[in-house]
Scaffold this motif. Structure first.
Motif, short mmCIF file in Angstrom:
data_model
loop_
_atom_site.label_atom_id
_atom_site.label_comp_id
_atom_site.label_asym_id
_atom_site.label_seq_id
_atom_site.Cartn_x
_atom_site.Cartn_y
_atom_site.Cartn_z
N ILE A 175 0.84 -1.21 0.00
CA ILE A 175 0.00 0.00 0.00
C ILE A 175 0.87 1.26 0.00
O ILE A 175 1.83 1.37 0.77
CB ILE A 175 -1.00 0.01 1.19
CG1 ILE A 175 -1.89 1.26 1.12
CG2 ILE A 175 -0.29 -0.08 2.54
CD1 ILE A 175 -3.10 1.21 2.03
N ILE A 176 0.54 2.19 -0.89
CA ILE A 176 1.26 3.47 -0.96
C ILE A 176 0.44 4.49 -0.17
O ILE A 176 -0.78 4.56 -0.33
CB ILE A 176 1.43 3.93 -2.42
CG1 ILE A 176 2.23 2.89 -3.23
CG2 ILE A 176 2.11 5.30 -2.49
CD1 ILE A 176 2.34 3.19 -4.72
N SER A 177 1.12 5.26 0.70
CA SER A 177 0.39 6.28 1.44
C SER A 177 1.12 7.61 1.40
O SER A 177 2.34 7.66 1.28
CB SER A 177 0.17 5.85 2.89
OG SER A 177 1.39 5.58 3.52
N ARG A 178 0.33 8.67 1.49
CA ARG A 178 0.86 10.04 1.58
C ARG A 178 0.07 10.78 2.65
O ARG A 178 -0.98 10.32 3.08
CB ARG A 178 0.71 10.77 0.23
CG ARG A 178 1.56 10.17 -0.90
CD ARG A 178 3.06 10.40 -0.68
NE ARG A 178 3.87 9.90 -1.78
CZ ARG A 178 4.45 8.70 -1.82
NH1 ARG A 178 4.28 7.84 -0.81
NH2 ARG A 178 5.18 8.35 -2.85
N TRP A 205 6.49 12.58 1.21
CA TRP A 205 5.34 11.96 1.91
C TRP A 205 4.26 12.98 2.23
O TRP A 205 3.09 12.77 1.95
CB TRP A 205 5.80 11.26 3.20
CG TRP A 205 4.69 10.38 3.75
CD1 TRP A 205 4.37 9.12 3.34
CD2 TRP A 205 3.72 10.75 4.74
NE1 TRP A 205 3.26 8.67 4.02
CE2 TRP A 205 2.85 9.63 4.89
CE3 TRP A 205 3.50 11.89 5.53
CZ2 TRP A 205 1.79 9.64 5.79
CZ3 TRP A 205 2.43 11.89 6.42
CH2 TRP A 205 1.59 10.77 6.55
N LEU A 206 4.68 14.12 2.81
CA LEU A 206 3.69 15.12 3.18
C LEU A 206 3.40 16.01 1.97
O LEU A 206 4.21 16.86 1.61
CB LEU A 206 4.16 15.98 4.36
CG LEU A 206 3.01 16.80 4.92
CD1 LEU A 206 2.19 15.98 5.89
CD2 LEU A 206 3.47 18.07 5.56
N VAL A 207 2.26 15.78 1.35
CA VAL A 207 2.00 16.41 0.06
C VAL A 207 0.92 17.48 0.11
O VAL A 207 0.71 18.22 -0.86
CB VAL A 207 1.62 15.34 -1.00
CG1 VAL A 207 2.83 14.51 -1.38
CG2 VAL A 207 0.48 14.44 -0.49
N GLY A 208 0.20 17.57 1.23
CA GLY A 208 -0.91 18.51 1.26
C GLY A 208 -1.12 19.17 2.61
O GLY A 208 -0.52 18.79 3.62
#
Ligand code: ADE
Ligand code: ZN
Length: 327
Positions: A126-129, A157-160
């Motif tokens: 699983i890919i997570s952001r 990782w922290l995109v938003g």
């Protein structure tokens, strides 16, 4: 149709809100914290309405006190997502609950969460952001501190940056500074709106905060002009039908506007919000939508295509996820 085995993208999942009741109970016991009043006799989270939900939610987060607690939480949550065939998930996480918006502490918490994310990708695929999330009812000053934490740590990782909490508190314009700060740092933006606040709340959130996505946004259904502008501006709604029904916004799924919004051309996606609180899962959401609205595998594929386009991760990651769908 076996919906269970369909790959899924989830864009609206609160990390703290995905903590199973037993996970919180066990931590509370270890730490000698009494949170028994937030559970019913069956051991489930208990609350009577949205405001009560927010207070139970905040009480549950009081037992999450260290980077290691968040490491364990992230692993537990991502494993559950993977069981539901979620291949990509964006989780809201609040620096407020990770060391009280202090940048040094936040970096330690974030590093533990990222480690758990990498390990979960290796073990469950699983890919997570992440989306650093301010809490509206804690006010604009706290939101600024959260935005500063987000800006300092934005990256792979922290995109938003986002906003959750009590939508009836304050106005969108009170949070412009924080959203501007995050946008200038290259973060993508989303905010809860049009869950409890009416279509005017969605309009001001889109116009003043410049978000690409709206959390819930379902109250837009009452406003034709707004619907047209959501379509024109290609704003994507992170719709959480089970959450809305459980919290009493709609009496049942049949009365929920997700189908009408989609049929009218609004870009909608499907998420769970806080699955253990609302006794739901991604499998459950898909099954309910299929049986209520007759949605087919093609409909779900199309919903996931919208979600992938609207995801906040980079192009390379999107290409990797697209392969899992054979897009
Ligand atoms: N935080 C967690 N779940 C939420 C919801 N449904 N609305 C607003 N804030 C939240
Ligand atoms: Zn939410």
């Amino acid at each position: 149709m076996n919906l269970k085995s369909l790959p899924k993208i989830e864009l609206h999942l609160h990390l703290e809100g995905a903590a199973p009741a037993n996970f919180i109970k066990n931590l509370a016991t270890q730490k000698h914290i009494d949170v028994s009043k937030i559970f019913n006799q069956l051991g489930q989270y208990q609350f009577d309405n949205f405001k009560h939900f927010l207070s139970v939610y905040e009480a549950a987060t009081t037992v999450l006190q260290s980077p290691d607690d968040f490491y364990k939480l992230t692993k537990c949550v991502l494993e559950e997502c993977a069981k539901n065939h979620v291949v990509y998930v964006e989780t809201f996480v609040s620096p407020e609950f990770c060391g009280g918006n202090d940048i040094v502490s936040w970096k330690e918490y974030l590093s533990a969460i990222c480690e758990a994310s990498e390990e979960s990708e290796a073990s469950f695929g699983i890919i997570s952001r992440g989306i650093a999330t301010c809490i509206r009812h804690l006010g604009p000053n706290s939101a600024k501190d959260t935005a500063k934490c987000a800006v300092e740590t934005g990256g792979e990782w922290l995109v938003g940056f986002g906003m959750a909490g009590d939508e009836t508190f304050g106005q969108a314009k009170d949070y412009v500074y924080s959203f501007d700060l995050a946008r200038e740092a290259g973060l993508k933006l989303t905010s809860h709106a049009g869950e409890w606040g009416g279509s005017e709340s969605v309009r001001s959130t889109v116009n003043q905060l410049g978000v690409q996505r709206v959390g819930h946004g379902v109250q837009s259904i009452n406003d034709d002009e707004l619907i047209q502008s959501l379509i024109e501006q290609q704003i994507v709604l992170e719709v959480c039908p089970g959450s809305n029904v459980f919290l009493g916004l709609y009496p049942d799924l049949q009365s929920h506007p997700i189908k009408t919004l989609r049929d009218r051309g609004v870009m909608v996606t499907v998420s769970t919000d806080d699955p253990p609180f609302f006794q739901t899962s991604m499998d459950q959401e898909y099954e309910s939508l299929a049986s209520c609205f007759g949605w087919s595998e093609d409909d779900f594929l199309e919903l996931n295509r919208v979600a992938l386009d609207a995801a906040f991760c980079d192009k390379k990651t999107k290409e990797k996820i697209a392969k899992m769908f054979k897009f």
